[in-house]
Design a protein around this motif. Structure first.
Motif, PDB file in Angstrom:
ATOM      1  N   ILE A  95       0.318  -5.537  33.033  1.00  0.00           N
ATOM      2  CA  ILE A  95      -0.570  -6.253  34.122  1.00  0.00           C
ATOM      3  C   ILE A  95      -0.289  -7.577  33.822  1.00  0.00           C
TER       4      ILE A  95
ATOM      5  N   ARG B 277       7.254 -17.243  44.965  1.00  0.00           N
ATOM      6  CA  ARG B 277       7.415 -18.252  45.708  1.00  0.00           C
ATOM      7  C   ARG B 277       8.822 -18.719  45.135  1.00  0.00           C
TER       8      ARG B 277
ATOM      9  N   LEU C 281       2.640 -13.879  39.151  1.00  0.00           N
ATOM     10  CA  LEU C 281       3.497 -12.873  40.334  1.00  0.00           C
ATOM     11  C   LEU C 281       3.858 -13.846  41.359  1.00  0.00           C
ATOM     12  N   ARG C 282       2.936 -14.244  42.077  1.00  0.00           N
ATOM     13  CA  ARG C 282       2.993 -15.217  43.343  1.00  0.00           C
ATOM     14  C   ARG C 282       3.737 -16.497  42.889  1.00  0.00           C
ATOM     15  N   GLU C 283       3.542 -17.035  41.860  1.00  0.00           N
ATOM     16  CA  GLU C 283       4.450 -18.265  41.358  1.00  0.00           C
ATOM     17  C   GLU C 283       5.771 -17.940  41.412  1.00  0.00           C
TER      18      GLU C 283
ATOM     19  N   THR D  16       8.028 -18.796  35.927  1.00  0.00           N
ATOM     20  CA  THR D  16       6.523 -19.106  35.913  1.00  0.00           C
ATOM     21  C   THR D  16       6.072 -19.885  34.700  1.00  0.00           C
TER      22      THR D  16
ATOM     23  N   PRO E  65      -1.317 -11.234  35.568  1.00  0.00           N
ATOM     24  CA  PRO E  65      -2.082 -11.893  36.891  1.00  0.00           C
ATOM     25  C   PRO E  65      -1.296 -12.259  38.062  1.00  0.00           C
ATOM     26  N   GLY E  66      -2.319 -11.919  39.236  1.00  0.00           N
ATOM     27  CA  GLY E  66      -1.675 -12.320  40.375  1.00  0.00           C
ATOM     28  C   GLY E  66      -0.987 -13.594  40.779  1.00  0.00           C
ATOM     29  N   ASP E  67      -1.636 -14.547  40.120  1.00  0.00           N
ATOM     30  CA  ASP E  67      -0.880 -16.026  40.313  1.00  0.00           C
ATOM     31  C   ASP E  67       0.271 -16.039  39.766  1.00  0.00           C
TER      32      ASP E  67
END
Length: 79
Positions: free
Chosen positions: A58, A69, A64-66, A5, A60-62
């Motif tokens: 913690i 993917r 972890l999503r990256e 990321t 950020p969601g973006d």
């Protein structure tokens, strides 16, 4: 070892990231969670916890999503 990321951390202010280690495990860099007692109770009620020698962060969601993917894309390419 490789970054999954982000584009780099040059500010030094906040640098969440996910890194795949050579052994296939992942290093997650995030903020120390300043959760209330009530929030921790909800975490524990889910059956999760922080064991001896472990820490929680913690991310950020973006971020972890990256990472997810990229990991999922590589697995589907190799199948």
């Amino acid at each position: 070892m490789r970054r999954l990321t982000g584009s780099g951390c040059w500010t030094g202010e906040t640098c969440p990231d996910v890194i795949e280690l050579d052994d296939g495990s992942y290093l997650v860099i995030g903020a120390f969670p300043f959760l209330t007692v009530e929030a921790w109770q909800r975490v524990y009620a889910l059956g999760a916890g922080v064991g001896e020698g472990e820490v929680s962060v913690i991310v950020p969601g973006d971020v972890l999503r990256e990472a997810a993917r990229r990991i999922a894309g590589e697995r589907s390419d190799s199948e």
